[in-house]
Design an enzyme around this catalytic site. Structure first.
Site, PDB file in Angstrom:
ATOM      1  N   HIS A 136       5.425  -4.762   8.811  1.00 36.95           N
ATOM      2  CA  HIS A 136       5.402  -6.138   9.314  1.00 36.95           C
ATOM      3  C   HIS A 136       5.574  -7.140   8.172  1.00 36.95           C
ATOM      4  O   HIS A 136       4.624  -7.797   7.747  1.00 36.95           O
ATOM      5  CB  HIS A 136       4.096  -6.396  10.072  1.00 36.95           C
ATOM      6  CG  HIS A 136       4.064  -5.743  11.417  1.00 36.95           C
ATOM      7  ND1 HIS A 136       2.901  -5.415  12.072  1.00 36.95           N
ATOM      8  CD2 HIS A 136       5.073  -5.358  12.238  1.00 36.95           C
ATOM      9  CE1 HIS A 136       3.202  -4.861  13.233  1.00 36.95           C
ATOM     10  NE2 HIS A 136       4.513  -4.803  13.346  1.00 36.95           N
TER      11      HIS A 136
ATOM     12  N   CYS B 123      -8.358   1.667   6.787  1.00 36.67           N
ATOM     13  CA  CYS B 123      -7.841   2.442   5.644  1.00 36.67           C
ATOM     14  C   CYS B 123      -8.284   1.856   4.305  1.00 36.67           C
ATOM     15  O   CYS B 123      -8.766   0.730   4.227  1.00 36.67           O
ATOM     16  CB  CYS B 123      -6.325   2.520   5.727  1.00 36.67           C
ATOM     17  SG  CYS B 123      -5.523   1.032   5.165  1.00 36.67           S
TER      18      CYS B 123
ATOM     19  N   GLU C 236       0.366  -0.527  16.314  1.00 34.57           N
ATOM     20  CA  GLU C 236      -0.427   0.647  15.939  1.00 34.57           C
ATOM     21  C   GLU C 236      -1.393   1.033  17.063  1.00 34.57           C
ATOM     22  O   GLU C 236      -1.471   2.214  17.451  1.00 34.57           O
ATOM     23  CB  GLU C 236      -1.218   0.370  14.658  1.00 34.57           C
ATOM     24  CG  GLU C 236      -2.016   1.590  14.237  1.00 34.57           C
ATOM     25  CD  GLU C 236      -3.030   1.305  13.146  1.00 34.57           C
ATOM     26  OE1 GLU C 236      -2.710   0.565  12.208  1.00 34.57           O
ATOM     27  OE2 GLU C 236      -4.145   1.842  13.252  1.00 34.57           O
TER      28      GLU C 236
ATOM     29  N   HIS D  31       3.730   2.018  11.709  1.00 35.41           N
ATOM     30  CA  HIS D  31       2.608   1.806  12.631  1.00 35.41           C
ATOM     31  C   HIS D  31       2.424   2.938  13.626  1.00 35.41           C
ATOM     32  O   HIS D  31       1.443   2.947  14.367  1.00 35.41           O
ATOM     33  CB  HIS D  31       2.809   0.490  13.390  1.00 35.41           C
ATOM     34  CG  HIS D  31       3.070  -0.647  12.474  1.00 35.41           C
ATOM     35  ND1 HIS D  31       4.335  -1.117  12.206  1.00 35.41           N
ATOM     36  CD2 HIS D  31       2.231  -1.363  11.703  1.00 35.41           C
ATOM     37  CE1 HIS D  31       4.244  -2.099  11.337  1.00 35.41           C
ATOM     38  NE2 HIS D  31       2.995  -2.265  11.003  1.00 35.41           N
TER      39      HIS D  31
ATOM     40  N   CYS E  51       0.862  -1.191   0.000  1.00 34.60           N
ATOM     41  CA  CYS E  51       0.000   0.000   0.000  1.00 34.60           C
ATOM     42  C   CYS E  51       0.896   1.239   0.000  1.00 34.60           C
ATOM     43  O   CYS E  51       2.131   1.137   0.132  1.00 34.60           O
ATOM     44  CB  CYS E  51      -0.859   0.004   1.265  1.00 34.60           C
ATOM     45  SG  CYS E  51       0.145   0.108   2.763  1.00 34.60           S
TER      46      CYS E  51
HETATM   47  S1  SF4 Z   1      -2.794   2.495   7.427  1.00 34.38           S
HETATM   48 FE1  SF4 Z   1      -3.320   1.455   5.521  1.00 34.38          FE
HETATM   49  S2  SF4 Z   1      -2.208   2.633   3.954  1.00 34.38           S
HETATM   50 FE2  SF4 Z   1      -1.268   3.093   5.924  1.00 34.38          FE
HETATM   51  S3  SF4 Z   1       0.411   1.602   6.146  1.00 34.38           S
HETATM   52 FE3  SF4 Z   1      -1.370   0.751   7.183  1.00 34.38          FE
HETATM   53  S4  SF4 Z   1      -2.310  -0.556   5.627  1.00 34.38           S
HETATM   54 FE4  SF4 Z   1      -0.956   0.843   4.551  1.00 34.38          FE
END
Ligand code: SF4
Length: 320
Positions: A55, A206, A140, A88, A26
């Site tokens: 990760h 996301c 995260e 994260h 992504c």
């Molecule tokens: S929040 Fe979504 S776009 Fe951002 S690193 Fe994580 S998976 Fe990827």
């Protein structure tokens, strides 16, 4: 690698590999990796990174080979050195610690994670109790929780919601990589418990997580088995396996082509293939090549969305 079934058979079998699209890296992961690569290029090794930058075991090994040093905590980073914060995100306590130590910080926190942190600060600032829907122990969520630890409660399940005992205004936030359907059930339970519940202005889960889950669900409609490329500690990769299994299809998480068990694909006519947001598209190509050892492969693509998201680099590594 395991010996492919079909090799040595008189007539190679035909099989279809149905690739989910979007899949693999992504925008947040690409940005985080680019940050470390640029620092390695410009200032040379070592470049210290707190936690795994993303990760994925292959990403981490590849950057380690070029001179990145992954540490668990800042006390492993020499005074005055540069340290990269992973995609994260980190809690404010970690930022303060870095400042106190005189470390030069380059922040690779995904902007979509940073958005959740900003929401946590905003909700806490107006006096709400924040219910954070996420996975305990995930970096995260730990970072988001650290924005307002006294005002934040983490829940993972509907049962956790039933056990809550909260008074006063309540708002909720989510980890960005949850399974969309599971998270929706938890939020529904929260809304039932707290009718005045307030949430984020836009979804915290996301775009990349949502698209990859929709794509694997679309593939699951026709696949006999699904291979998900990604590492065990990758939340969004594990969620892809969960989503596929909930759709009624056998699904397996593999770090790379070497991890394919021939028994999984022995009887399959249609093999679904996808990858979590932290897994490289190169690994997916390797898996596809490995599957060609199992018969005559026809490759089809099932696209549910187009992605053209790109995040700018932080000022510390931007070209001037
Ligand atoms: S929040 Fe979504 S776009 Fe951002 S690193 Fe994580 S998976 Fe990827």
């Amino acid at each position: 690698m395991a010996v492919p079934i079909g090799v040595g058979d008189s007539a190679p079998r035909s099989l279809t590999v149905l690739q989910a699209s979007p899949r693999a890296f992504c925008a947040g992961v690409e940005r985080a990796i680019e940050i470390v690569e640029l620092l390695l290029e410009r200032q040379g090794a070592p470049v210290f990174v707190r936690k795994q930058i993303v990760h994925n075991v292959h990403v981490v090994r590849g950057l380690e080979a070029r001179g990145a040093v992954f540490v668990e905590e800042l006390d492993e980073v020499p005074d005055g050195a540069t340290v990269v914060f992973s995609a994260h995100g980190v809690s404010p306590a970690v930022r303060r610690d870095a400042e106190r130590r005189g470390l030069r910080v380059v922040d690779a926190t995904c902007p979509l994670v940073a958005k959740v942190h900003a929401e946590a600060r905003r909700f806490a600032g107006r006096g709400d109790t924040i219910i954070l829907v996420g996975h305990r122990g995930h970096e995260e969520s730990e970072g988001t929780l650290g924005e307002a630890p006294e005002q934040t409660i983490m829940v993972e399940t509907v049962e956790d919601v039933q056990r809550l005992s909260v008074s006063g205004p309540v708002s909720y936030l989510m980890q960005t990589t949850l399974a969309v359907d599971e998270a929706a059930a938890v939020v529904d339970a929260l809304k039932a418990r707290f009718p005045d519940l307030r949430g984020p202005d836009s979804d915290d889960i996301c775009y990349a997580t949502t698209n990859r889950q929709n794509a694997v669900r679309a593939v699951a409609a026709d696949a006999d088995v699904i291979l998900v490329v990604g590492s065990r500690n990758s939340s969004n990769s594990v969620r892809l396996v969960d989503v596929a299994r909930r759709a009624g299809v056998k699904a397996y998480l593999i770090d790379d082509a070497d991890a394919i068990d021939p028994l999984w694909v022995r009887d399959a006519k249609v093999i679904g293939l996808t990858a979590g947001a932290s897994a490289s598209p190169v690994l997916v190509s390797d898996v596809l090549e490995a599957l060609r050892g199992y018969g005559d492969v026809k490759v089809l693509e099932r696209e549910v969305a187009k992605e053209d998201v790109h995040f700018g680099l932080p000022s510390e590594v931007r070209s001037r």
